[in-house]
Scaffold this motif. Structure first.
Motif, PDB file in Angstrom:
ATOM      1  N   GLU A 118       0.827  -1.213   0.000  1.00 35.40           N
ATOM      2  CA  GLU A 118       0.000   0.000   0.000  1.00 35.40           C
ATOM      3  C   GLU A 118       0.858   1.258   0.000  1.00 35.40           C
ATOM      4  N   MET A 119       1.895   1.269   0.868  1.00 41.02           N
ATOM      5  CA  MET A 119       2.765   2.443   0.937  1.00 41.02           C
ATOM      6  C   MET A 119       3.571   2.591  -0.351  1.00 41.02           C
ATOM      7  N   GLN A 120       4.011   1.483  -0.941  1.00 42.26           N
ATOM      8  CA  GLN A 120       4.765   1.565  -2.197  1.00 42.26           C
ATOM      9  C   GLN A 120       3.910   2.188  -3.293  1.00 42.26           C
ATOM     10  N   ALA A 121       2.648   1.810  -3.368  1.00 39.95           N
ATOM     11  CA  ALA A 121       1.742   2.390  -4.370  1.00 39.95           C
ATOM     12  C   ALA A 121       1.623   3.898  -4.170  1.00 39.95           C
ATOM     13  N   VAL A 122       1.561   4.330  -2.929  1.00 38.33           N
ATOM     14  CA  VAL A 122       1.467   5.763  -2.637  1.00 38.33           C
ATOM     15  C   VAL A 122       2.772   6.466  -3.010  1.00 38.33           C
ATOM     16  N   MET A 123       3.904   5.863  -2.671  1.00 40.84           N
ATOM     17  CA  MET A 123       5.205   6.486  -2.943  1.00 40.84           C
ATOM     18  C   MET A 123       5.520   6.533  -4.434  1.00 40.84           C
ATOM     19  N   ASP A 124       4.884   5.661  -5.217  1.00 41.47           N
ATOM     20  CA  ASP A 124       5.095   5.681  -6.667  1.00 41.47           C
ATOM     21  C   ASP A 124       4.326   6.812  -7.355  1.00 41.47           C
ATOM     22  N   SER A 125       3.458   7.483  -6.629  1.00 42.63           N
ATOM     23  CA  SER A 125       2.655   8.549  -7.249  1.00 42.63           C
ATOM     24  C   SER A 125       3.512   9.784  -7.520  1.00 42.63           C
ATOM     25  N   ASP A 126       3.133  10.534  -8.540  1.00 43.88           N
ATOM     26  CA  ASP A 126       3.840  11.771  -8.875  1.00 43.88           C
ATOM     27  C   ASP A 126       3.799  12.763  -7.717  1.00 43.88           C
ATOM     28  N   ALA A 127       2.684  12.811  -7.000  1.00 42.92           N
ATOM     29  CA  ALA A 127       2.547  13.743  -5.875  1.00 42.92           C
ATOM     30  C   ALA A 127       3.557  13.417  -4.773  1.00 42.92           C
ATOM     31  N   SER A 128       3.774  12.141  -4.496  1.00 41.25           N
ATOM     32  CA  SER A 128       4.751  11.755  -3.471  1.00 41.25           C
ATOM     33  C   SER A 128       6.173  12.077  -3.909  1.00 41.25           C
ATOM     34  N   LYS A 129       6.491  11.768  -5.153  1.00 37.58           N
ATOM     35  CA  LYS A 129       7.832  12.082  -5.654  1.00 37.58           C
ATOM     36  C   LYS A 129       8.087  13.585  -5.589  1.00 37.58           C
ATOM     37  N   ARG A 130       7.093  14.358  -5.948  1.00 37.09           N
ATOM     38  CA  ARG A 130       7.224  15.819  -5.879  1.00 37.09           C
ATOM     39  C   ARG A 130       7.406  16.274  -4.429  1.00 37.09           C
ATOM     40  N   ALA A 131       6.707  15.637  -3.492  1.00 33.09           N
ATOM     41  CA  ALA A 131       6.860  15.973  -2.072  1.00 33.09           C
ATOM     42  C   ALA A 131       8.293  15.728  -1.607  1.00 33.09           C
TER      43      ALA A 131
ATOM     44  N   VAL B 122      13.860  13.142  -8.141  1.00 28.62           N
ATOM     45  CA  VAL B 122      13.725  11.871  -7.442  1.00 28.62           C
ATOM     46  C   VAL B 122      13.479  10.804  -8.502  1.00 28.62           C
ATOM     47  N   PHE B 123      14.374   9.813  -8.523  1.00 31.95           N
ATOM     48  CA  PHE B 123      14.242   8.727  -9.486  1.00 31.95           C
ATOM     49  C   PHE B 123      13.283   7.659  -8.997  1.00 31.95           C
ATOM     50  N   SER B 124      13.442   7.278  -7.735  1.00 31.50           N
ATOM     51  CA  SER B 124      12.589   6.206  -7.214  1.00 31.50           C
ATOM     52  C   SER B 124      12.501   6.296  -5.694  1.00 31.50           C
ATOM     53  N   ILE B 125      11.425   5.722  -5.201  1.00 31.18           N
ATOM     54  CA  ILE B 125      11.218   5.602  -3.758  1.00 31.18           C
ATOM     55  C   ILE B 125      10.852   4.141  -3.513  1.00 31.18           C
ATOM     56  N   GLN B 126      11.688   3.457  -2.743  1.00 29.78           N
ATOM     57  CA  GLN B 126      11.413   2.061  -2.423  1.00 29.78           C
ATOM     58  C   GLN B 126      10.990   1.955  -0.966  1.00 29.78           C
ATOM     59  N   VAL B 127      10.010   1.120  -0.716  1.00 33.97           N
ATOM     60  CA  VAL B 127       9.478   0.923   0.630  1.00 33.97           C
ATOM     61  C   VAL B 127       9.776  -0.513   1.064  1.00 33.97           C
ATOM     62  N   TYR B 128      10.276  -0.641   2.299  1.00 34.33           N
ATOM     63  CA  TYR B 128      10.595  -1.945   2.872  1.00 34.33           C
ATOM     64  C   TYR B 128       9.976  -2.033   4.259  1.00 34.33           C
ATOM     65  N   ASP B 129       9.760  -3.245   4.727  1.00 36.93           N
ATOM     66  CA  ASP B 129       9.304  -3.456   6.097  1.00 36.93           C
ATOM     67  C   ASP B 129      10.531  -3.389   6.995  1.00 36.93           C
ATOM     68  N   ALA B 130      10.598  -2.372   7.845  1.00 37.67           N
ATOM     69  CA  ALA B 130      11.777  -2.124   8.668  1.00 37.67           C
ATOM     70  C   ALA B 130      11.948  -3.130   9.803  1.00 37.67           C
ATOM     71  N   ASN B 131      10.875  -3.662  10.304  1.00 41.60           N
ATOM     72  CA  ASN B 131      10.984  -4.602  11.432  1.00 41.60           C
ATOM     73  C   ASN B 131       9.897  -5.661  11.361  1.00 41.60           C
ATOM     74  N   ALA B 132      10.021  -6.534  10.403  1.00 46.17           N
ATOM     75  CA  ALA B 132       9.009  -7.568  10.197  1.00 46.17           C
ATOM     76  C   ALA B 132       8.824  -8.437  11.435  1.00 46.17           C
ATOM     77  N   ALA B 133       9.872  -8.681  12.189  1.00 41.98           N
ATOM     78  CA  ALA B 133       9.756  -9.531  13.382  1.00 41.98           C
ATOM     79  C   ALA B 133       8.887  -8.871  14.450  1.00 41.98           C
ATOM     80  N   ARG B 134       9.031  -7.557  14.625  1.00 45.23           N
ATOM     81  CA  ARG B 134       8.236  -6.860  15.636  1.00 45.23           C
ATOM     82  C   ARG B 134       6.803  -6.653  15.201  1.00 45.23           C
ATOM     83  N   ARG B 135       6.529  -6.797  13.915  1.00 47.26           N
ATOM     84  CA  ARG B 135       5.189  -6.543  13.403  1.00 47.26           C
ATOM     85  C   ARG B 135       4.140  -7.425  14.079  1.00 47.26           C
ATOM     86  N   LEU B 136       4.544  -8.595  14.525  1.00 47.49           N
ATOM     87  CA  LEU B 136       3.594  -9.472  15.209  1.00 47.49           C
ATOM     88  C   LEU B 136       3.107  -8.844  16.511  1.00 47.49           C
TER      89      LEU B 136
END
Length: 183
Positions: free
Chosen positions: A52-65, A83-97
């Motif tokens: 979901e966050m990656q889809a938002v970060m791929d938008s022109d509005a986010s890149k402009r921000a 800005v060429f690209s914005i990649q989103v990763y899960d920073a702490n998958a273990a704590r997500r539980l």
């Protein structure tokens, strides 16, 4: 970081403009260097999946921000930031539980900065930019503080122009404004 240089001037034969002309003319070109870099940080916890966050970060509005944020925090004119690209990763998958509804997401922004000026001051500008980029990762630095404040404001503005991603951009902007993020 990667950098490249532009040219200072070019001398041409006047006959290239019109065969009736004689002599030579010089054309001054503004010297430019390009600095390519990336900044990575963890956003404050938001209710979103990586997808979901990656889809938002791929938008022109986010890149402009992010371009506006980098312009503000690195003190570079907006037209010289890409800005060429914005990649989103899960920073702490273990704590997500443990945090069922909130996820800390890692964001990596790949960008390019162009400098202007004479060849003589290009190296000084590039060195200054390198220092400022490094300071984005230093807790408490003025660059990091401006980045955080500017990102919150710019994501809020992006939410206003991107109705499809309004809710997630707005919640990310609010979370960023309320809490410091880590680099």
């Amino acid at each position: 970081m990667r950098q490249s240089r532009g040219f200072d001037s070019v001398t041409r034969n006047c006959s290239t403009v019109d065969t009736a002309y004689e002599g030579e003319f010089s054309q001054s070109l503004r010297a430019r260097q390009v600095v390519e870099s990336a900044v990575a940080f963890t956003l404050p916890a938001v209710s979103a999946t990586v997808e979901e966050m990656q889809a938002v970060m791929d938008s022109d509005a986010s890149k402009r921000a992010y371009e506006m944020t980098l312009s503000d925090s690195l003190e570079v004119p907006l037209e010289d930031v890409t800005v060429f690209s914005i990649q989103v990763y899960d920073a702490n998958a273990a704590r997500r539980l443990q945090e069922v509804n909130k996820t800390n997401l890692q964001v990596n922004v790949n960008f390019q900065l162009r400098t202007k000026g004479t060849a003589a001051n290009q190296d000084a500008q590039v060195n200054s930019l390198k220092t400022k980029i490094e300071n984005l990762g230093s807790s408490g630095s003025s660059e990091q503080q401006v980045f955080q404040e500017s990102l919150a404001k710019n994501l809020e503005e992006a939410a206003k122009v991107d109705p499809e991603n309004l809710a997630l951009l707005d919640s990310t902007a609010q979370a960023t404004a309320q809490r410091r993020f880590s680099s």
